[in-house]
Design a protein around this motif. Structure first.
Motif, mmCIF file in Angstrom:
data_model
loop_
_atom_site.group_PDB
_atom_site.id
_atom_site.type_symbol
_atom_site.label_atom_id
_atom_site.label_comp_id
_atom_site.label_asym_id
_atom_site.label_seq_id
_atom_site.Cartn_x
_atom_site.Cartn_y
_atom_site.Cartn_z
ATOM 1 N N TRP A 196 -7.822 0.895 -13.010
ATOM 2 C CA TRP A 196 -8.426 1.188 -11.706
ATOM 3 C C TRP A 196 -7.786 0.399 -10.599
ATOM 4 O O TRP A 196 -7.840 -0.832 -10.576
ATOM 5 C CB TRP A 196 -9.928 0.915 -11.758
ATOM 6 C CG TRP A 196 -10.607 1.901 -12.622
ATOM 7 C CD1 TRP A 196 -10.782 3.223 -12.373
ATOM 8 C CD2 TRP A 196 -11.156 1.648 -13.918
ATOM 9 N NE1 TRP A 196 -11.425 3.817 -13.432
ATOM 10 C CE2 TRP A 196 -11.665 2.892 -14.394
ATOM 11 C CE3 TRP A 196 -11.279 0.525 -14.724
ATOM 12 C CZ2 TRP A 196 -12.277 3.014 -15.627
ATOM 13 C CZ3 TRP A 196 -11.886 0.648 -15.950
ATOM 14 C CH2 TRP A 196 -12.373 1.877 -16.396
ATOM 15 N N ARG A 197 -7.235 1.115 -9.678
ATOM 16 C CA ARG A 197 -6.592 0.450 -8.548
ATOM 17 C C ARG A 197 -7.612 -0.250 -7.652
ATOM 18 O O ARG A 197 -7.242 -1.114 -6.866
ATOM 19 C CB ARG A 197 -5.782 1.467 -7.741
ATOM 20 C CG ARG A 197 -4.499 1.878 -8.451
ATOM 21 C CD ARG A 197 -3.707 2.893 -7.659
ATOM 22 N NE ARG A 197 -2.633 3.443 -8.494
ATOM 23 C CZ ARG A 197 -1.366 3.043 -8.450
ATOM 24 N NH1 ARG A 197 -1.001 2.103 -7.613
ATOM 25 N NH2 ARG A 197 -0.464 3.583 -9.237
ATOM 26 N N VAL A 198 -8.883 0.158 -7.800
ATOM 27 C CA VAL A 198 -9.931 -0.480 -7.004
ATOM 28 C C VAL A 198 -9.940 -1.999 -7.239
ATOM 29 O O VAL A 198 -10.162 -2.794 -6.322
ATOM 30 C CB VAL A 198 -11.292 0.162 -7.378
ATOM 31 C CG1 VAL A 198 -12.432 -0.801 -7.181
ATOM 32 C CG2 VAL A 198 -11.504 1.423 -6.556
ATOM 33 N N ARG B 253 0.827 -1.212 0.000
ATOM 34 C CA ARG B 253 0.000 0.000 0.000
ATOM 35 C C ARG B 253 0.855 1.253 0.000
ATOM 36 O O ARG B 253 1.929 1.286 0.609
ATOM 37 C CB ARG B 253 -0.942 -0.002 1.204
ATOM 38 C CG ARG B 253 -2.178 -0.837 0.933
ATOM 39 C CD ARG B 253 -3.246 -0.635 1.981
ATOM 40 N NE ARG B 253 -2.810 -1.118 3.281
ATOM 41 C CZ ARG B 253 -3.046 -0.454 4.418
ATOM 42 N NH1 ARG B 253 -3.670 0.706 4.391
ATOM 43 N NH2 ARG B 253 -2.640 -0.947 5.562
ATOM 44 N N ARG B 254 0.343 2.281 -0.697
ATOM 45 C CA ARG B 254 1.037 3.571 -0.731
ATOM 46 C C ARG B 254 0.771 4.323 0.570
ATOM 47 O O ARG B 254 -0.169 3.988 1.300
ATOM 48 C CB ARG B 254 0.498 4.430 -1.892
ATOM 49 C CG ARG B 254 0.549 3.747 -3.225
ATOM 50 C CD ARG B 254 0.374 4.746 -4.342
ATOM 51 N NE ARG B 254 -0.904 5.459 -4.314
ATOM 52 C CZ ARG B 254 -1.462 6.027 -5.376
ATOM 53 N NH1 ARG B 254 -0.863 5.961 -6.554
ATOM 54 N NH2 ARG B 254 -2.609 6.672 -5.283
ATOM 55 N N GLU C 283 -3.738 3.786 -0.947
ATOM 56 C CA GLU C 283 -4.070 3.073 -2.193
ATOM 57 C C GLU C 283 -3.163 1.856 -2.380
ATOM 58 O O GLU C 283 -2.042 1.827 -1.866
ATOM 59 C CB GLU C 283 -3.896 4.015 -3.399
ATOM 60 C CG GLU C 283 -5.064 4.926 -3.640
ATOM 61 C CD GLU C 283 -6.259 4.225 -4.270
ATOM 62 O OE1 GLU C 283 -6.257 2.977 -4.371
ATOM 63 O OE2 GLU C 283 -7.209 4.941 -4.643
ATOM 64 N N ASN C 284 -3.659 0.903 -3.150
ATOM 65 C CA ASN C 284 -2.870 -0.312 -3.400
ATOM 66 C C ASN C 284 -1.872 -0.111 -4.530
ATOM 67 O O ASN C 284 -2.152 0.602 -5.496
ATOM 68 C CB ASN C 284 -3.800 -1.456 -3.794
ATOM 69 C CG ASN C 284 -4.597 -1.944 -2.623
ATOM 70 O OD1 ASN C 284 -4.048 -2.189 -1.552
ATOM 71 N ND2 ASN C 284 -5.900 -2.066 -2.812
ATOM 72 N N TYR C 285 -0.743 -0.768 -4.407
ATOM 73 C CA TYR C 285 0.194 -0.834 -5.532
ATOM 74 C C TYR C 285 -0.224 -1.942 -6.475
ATOM 75 O O TYR C 285 -0.802 -2.963 -6.048
ATOM 76 C CB TYR C 285 1.604 -1.148 -5.033
ATOM 77 C CG TYR C 285 2.315 0.025 -4.427
ATOM 78 C CD1 TYR C 285 2.692 1.108 -5.216
ATOM 79 C CD2 TYR C 285 2.609 0.059 -3.082
ATOM 80 C CE1 TYR C 285 3.343 2.201 -4.655
ATOM 81 C CE2 TYR C 285 3.261 1.137 -2.511
ATOM 82 C CZ TYR C 285 3.622 2.211 -3.314
ATOM 83 O OH TYR C 285 4.257 3.282 -2.759
ATOM 84 N N ASP D 171 -0.764 6.970 0.956
ATOM 85 C CA ASP D 171 -2.151 7.464 0.996
ATOM 86 C C ASP D 171 -3.163 6.321 1.120
ATOM 87 O O ASP D 171 -4.365 6.548 1.076
ATOM 88 C CB ASP D 171 -2.458 8.318 -0.240
ATOM 89 C CG ASP D 171 -2.438 7.506 -1.537
ATOM 90 O OD1 ASP D 171 -2.245 6.271 -1.470
ATOM 91 O OD2 ASP D 171 -2.620 8.090 -2.614
ATOM 92 N N TYR E 275 -8.210 -4.521 -4.843
ATOM 93 C CA TYR E 275 -8.717 -5.068 -3.575
ATOM 94 C C TYR E 275 -9.070 -6.548 -3.712
ATOM 95 O O TYR E 275 -8.552 -7.371 -2.956
ATOM 96 C CB TYR E 275 -9.905 -4.250 -3.056
ATOM 97 C CG TYR E 275 -9.479 -2.943 -2.444
ATOM 98 C CD1 TYR E 275 -8.925 -2.905 -1.163
ATOM 99 C CD2 TYR E 275 -9.610 -1.755 -3.139
ATOM 100 C CE1 TYR E 275 -8.523 -1.704 -0.602
ATOM 101 C CE2 TYR E 275 -9.206 -0.542 -2.585
ATOM 102 C CZ TYR E 275 -8.662 -0.528 -1.315
ATOM 103 O OH TYR E 275 -8.260 0.652 -0.767
#
Lengths: 284, 151
Positions: A145-147, A93-94, A98-100, A96, A150
């Motif tokens: 999309w980094r979403v 995870r970054r 968000e996922n890498y 902020d 997940y």
């Protein structure tokens, strides 16, 4: 007069504790070589600044560009805390949250031990800051999309440091750690499924990388034709026993990583590969 | 006068024989020939790489000799990558014949780097020689990466 040595000893102890708390940059440099960090985080140009980012990693999902990981406050990771670094390496995870994308091989790096993370961090902090800005990834429209990361992580990612297998020798466990965690060998040498996750039952059995390049099968099926001495030569020189030069992708890994390993680490790495279950090559 | 006439005739007929031999070389034969060149390149490059990496003591005489051999060898394999050999079983990937421009580029890169090695090997500058041996290794590897399937 007698206080001198005692004081020196005290300072020495103090120094040791501090070094432990802060990590040992010198050791971190070695670990960074064992992790091959410079490969993706450095441009291919001859005069490129190491760790300042730029190399393209071409995948079926698009091109990923290794970012600048020097301590520059804007262009690099100068504003990161140690915890940001641990979260990136261990959880993907970054800062902020968000996922890498797993082009950054955190599914391997999550296995790195706490002590090694500290030393790696100390080394990265000691690099010369570079103002070169990181290049954005160029991804296929479906993968931007980094979403979507997940569910990917939920399906395929287990976090946590390497645990030695009790039944195996210290050398085999050390080799397993070097291969699985730092070396992230499986990222190229294990075939992936349609979602880009490694097929666990085919671990290190070799994989196709792009149209013409193949990563070799590293299980005893292929390696048994070489003796330990020959394997050591291959991994330190980039040459097969007949003088044949290996492909440049692995050639670079040999220059940056395997040829830089301490002799006992290279022995351990080979001992681990020898202990793997022999798997047949991927069907062509 | 008559002698030189004979020489010309002999030379011409030899040329014709050589030309005919080239035209008749079977694809399998071409593959064996280019493989032979690669094997010899390995033979003469291996010790140089060992010296560049400090695994073997540096020997300027061997470097000079091998650099000269390699400079010549590097020009030999390419005409044997004839399209006629496309279907002969070998480690050459189809890319050799499908991306001929890129293959030629990779081939001339090797020739250039080996010619440079030949030149610096005569200068006696050990560090320059070692750097150049590294450049040659990269040229070999770059071509193997895209055009050769390691079995």
């Amino acid at each position: 007069m007698r206080r001198g040595p005692a004081l020196a000893g005290l300072f020495f102890l103090l120094g040791c504790t501090l070094a432990f708390a802060q990590g040992d940059a010198k050791r971190g440099e070695y670990l960074s070589k064992a992790g091959g960090c410079v490969g993706c985080h450095t441009d291919t140009r001859k005069d490129a600044e190491p760790y300042a980012g730029g190399r393209a990693l071409k995948t079926p999902f698009g091109s990923f560009y290794g970012p600048n990981i020097t301590p520059h406050p804007q262009a690099g990771i100068g504003r990161w805390t140690y915890n940001d670094f641990v979260r990136a390496m261990r959880e993907g995870r970054r800062p902020d949250g968000e996922n890498y994308f797993p082009a950054f091989p955190y599914p391997s790096f999550t296995r790195i031990s706490d002590a090694d993370l500290r030393d790696l961090w100390a080394y990265l902090r000691s690099l010369k800051p570079s103002a070169r800005s990181s290049r954005p990834h160029e991804l296929g429209i479906l993968y931007r999309w980094r979403v979507s990361l997940y569910p990917w992580k939920w399906l395929f990612f287990d976090s946590g440091p390497f645990r030695p297998e009790p039944g195996k020798s210290a050398a085999v466990n050390r080799g397993a750690y070097l291969v699985q965690a730092l070396g992230h060998c499986g990222e190229c040498h294990t075939p992936r499924n349609l979602l880009g996750a490694p097929k666990k039952d085919r671990y290190l059995a070799g994989a196709k990388l792009g149209e013409s390049t193949n990563a070799a099968n590293l299980t005893p099926t292929k390696l048994k034709k070489y003796g330990d001495g020959e394997l050591k030569d291959i991994l330190t020189s980039g040459l097969y026993p007949d003088g044949d030069v290996m492909g440049e992708t692995m050639g670079e890994v040999v220059r940056n990583t395997t040829s830089q390993l301490a002799p006992q680490d290279l022995d351990a790495l080979i001992a681990y590969l020898r202990s793997l279950r022999p798997l047949p090559d991927e069907p062509k | 006068m008559r002698k030189s006439g004979v020489t010309v005739v002999v030379a011409l007929s030899l040329g014709a024989v050589a030309g005919a031999a080239l035209a008749q070389a079977k694809p399998e034969q071409l593959v064996r020939q280019r493989q032979a060149v690669m094997i010899l390149q390995g033979k003469y490059f291996g010790p140089l790489a060992g010296m560049a990496q400090g695994k073997a003591p540096y020997n300027a005489d061997i470097v000079r000799r091998n650099a000269a051999f390699l400079d010549n060898l590097s020009r030999m394999p390419w005409d044997a990558f004839d399209p006629a050999t496309k279907d002969v079983k070998s480690n050459a990937l189809p890319a050799v014949f499908e991306q001929q421009d890129k293959f030629k580029e990779a081939a001339s890169r090797l020739e250039n780097e080996l010619h440079k090695l030949y030149e610096v090997s005569r200068s006696g500058d050990e560090n320059a020689v070692k750097t150049q041996i590294g450049a040659v290794g990269k040229a070999c590897g770059a071509c193997h990466e895209n055009f050769r399937q390691k079995q």
